[in-house]
Design a protein around this motif. Structure first.
Motif, PDB file in Angstrom:
ATOM      1  N   VAL A 198       0.795  -1.232   0.000  1.00 59.11           N
ATOM      2  CA  VAL A 198       0.000   0.000   0.000  1.00 59.11           C
ATOM      3  C   VAL A 198       0.825   1.277   0.000  1.00 59.11           C
ATOM      4  O   VAL A 198       0.286   2.346  -0.278  1.00 59.11           O
ATOM      5  CB  VAL A 198      -0.976   0.023   1.204  1.00 59.11           C
ATOM      6  N   GLU A 199       2.108   1.203   0.291  1.00 59.36           N
ATOM      7  CA  GLU A 199       2.949   2.392   0.315  1.00 59.36           C
ATOM      8  C   GLU A 199       3.370   2.759  -1.110  1.00 59.36           C
ATOM      9  O   GLU A 199       3.843   1.897  -1.851  1.00 59.36           O
ATOM     10  CB  GLU A 199       4.199   2.161   1.171  1.00 59.36           C
ATOM     11  N   PRO A 200       3.222   4.031  -1.503  1.00 55.12           N
ATOM     12  CA  PRO A 200       3.546   4.441  -2.881  1.00 55.12           C
ATOM     13  C   PRO A 200       4.956   4.061  -3.334  1.00 55.12           C
ATOM     14  O   PRO A 200       5.135   3.583  -4.462  1.00 55.12           O
ATOM     15  CB  PRO A 200       3.357   5.961  -2.863  1.00 55.12           C
ATOM     16  N   GLU A 201       5.957   4.241  -2.469  1.00 58.13           N
ATOM     17  CA  GLU A 201       7.322   3.909  -2.889  1.00 58.13           C
ATOM     18  C   GLU A 201       7.493   2.404  -3.083  1.00 58.13           C
ATOM     19  O   GLU A 201       8.243   1.966  -3.961  1.00 58.13           O
ATOM     20  CB  GLU A 201       8.367   4.465  -1.919  1.00 58.13           C
ATOM     21  N   GLU A 202       6.779   1.596  -2.306  1.00 56.01           N
ATOM     22  CA  GLU A 202       6.855   0.147  -2.481  1.00 56.01           C
ATOM     23  C   GLU A 202       6.069  -0.303  -3.704  1.00 56.01           C
ATOM     24  O   GLU A 202       6.436  -1.271  -4.356  1.00 56.01           O
ATOM     25  CB  GLU A 202       6.389  -0.565  -1.217  1.00 56.01           C
ATOM     26  N   ILE A 203       4.992   0.399  -4.050  1.00 63.27           N
ATOM     27  CA  ILE A 203       4.244   0.084  -5.268  1.00 63.27           C
ATOM     28  C   ILE A 203       5.135   0.332  -6.485  1.00 63.27           C
ATOM     29  O   ILE A 203       5.132  -0.456  -7.444  1.00 63.27           O
ATOM     30  CB  ILE A 203       2.930   0.891  -5.346  1.00 63.27           C
ATOM     31  N   ALA A 226      -5.122   0.569 -10.202  1.00 61.03           N
ATOM     32  CA  ALA A 226      -4.991   2.013 -10.413  1.00 61.03           C
ATOM     33  C   ALA A 226      -6.274   2.726 -10.018  1.00 61.03           C
ATOM     34  O   ALA A 226      -7.372   2.179 -10.123  1.00 61.03           O
ATOM     35  CB  ALA A 226      -4.671   2.299 -11.874  1.00 61.03           C
ATOM     36  N   LEU A 227      -6.099   3.939  -9.547  1.00 55.35           N
ATOM     37  CA  LEU A 227      -7.247   4.806  -9.288  1.00 55.35           C
ATOM     38  C   LEU A 227      -7.779   5.301 -10.628  1.00 55.35           C
ATOM     39  O   LEU A 227      -7.180   5.061 -11.672  1.00 55.35           O
ATOM     40  CB  LEU A 227      -6.808   5.999  -8.421  1.00 55.35           C
ATOM     41  N   SER A 284      -1.367   4.657  -8.895  1.00 55.62           N
ATOM     42  CA  SER A 284      -1.586   3.314  -8.357  1.00 55.62           C
ATOM     43  C   SER A 284      -1.931   3.415  -6.880  1.00 55.62           C
ATOM     44  O   SER A 284      -1.300   4.157  -6.138  1.00 55.62           O
ATOM     45  CB  SER A 284      -0.330   2.467  -8.536  1.00 55.62           C
ATOM     46  N   SER A 285      -2.942   2.657  -6.477  1.00 56.54           N
ATOM     47  CA  SER A 285      -3.359   2.712  -5.081  1.00 56.54           C
ATOM     48  C   SER A 285      -2.879   1.509  -4.277  1.00 56.54           C
ATOM     49  O   SER A 285      -2.532   1.633  -3.118  1.00 56.54           O
ATOM     50  CB  SER A 285      -4.873   2.826  -4.991  1.00 56.54           C
TER      51      SER A 285
END
Length: 91
Positions: A19-24, A42-43, A52-53
Motif C-alpha cells: 500500500v505504500e507508494p514507494e513500495e508500489i 490504479a485509481l 496506483s493505489s
C-alpha cells in the motif's frame, strides 16, 4: 529499492497487498523485470496518468529466486519490516 523489497517478500506469506507508494513503484519494477508475479490496481485516471493505489504480490518467479540467491548478507534483510495492509486475504 526493488531488490530489498524482493528479499523481504521471500520472508512474507503471499499473497500480500502493498500500500505504500514507494513500495508500489518497486513492485512495478519487479514485475517489469520478471522477478515477481503481481497486479497493480490504479485509481481513476487524472489526465494521462493513473495513480496506483495498491499492488497485490502473488508470487516470486524462478528468476526472482535466482536473483535472491545471488545476494549477500541475507540476515540483514530478514529483520526489515514491511508496511503492508494488515488482514488482507486473497479470495
Amino acid at each position: 529499492m526493488p531488490l530489498l523489497l524482493l528479499m523481504r517478500l521471500l520472508h512474507t506469506p503471499l499473497p500480500v497487498r502493498v500500500v505504500e507508494p514507494e513500495e508500489i513503484r518497486d513492485v512495478s519494477v519487479l514485475i517489469a523485470t520478471g522477478l515477481i508475479e503481481a497486479e497493480i490496481a490504479a485509481l481513476k485516471p487524472t489526465r494521462s496518468y493513473a495513480a496506483s493505489s495498491t499492488a497485490t504480490v502473488t508470487g516470486i518467479t524462478d528468476d526472482g529466486l535466482a536473483e535472491i540467491a545471488k545476494m549477500d548478507d541475507v540476515p540483514r534483510f530478514v529483520k526489515t519490516s514491511m508496511r503492508f495492509a494488515r488482514g488482507f486475504r486473497l479470495m
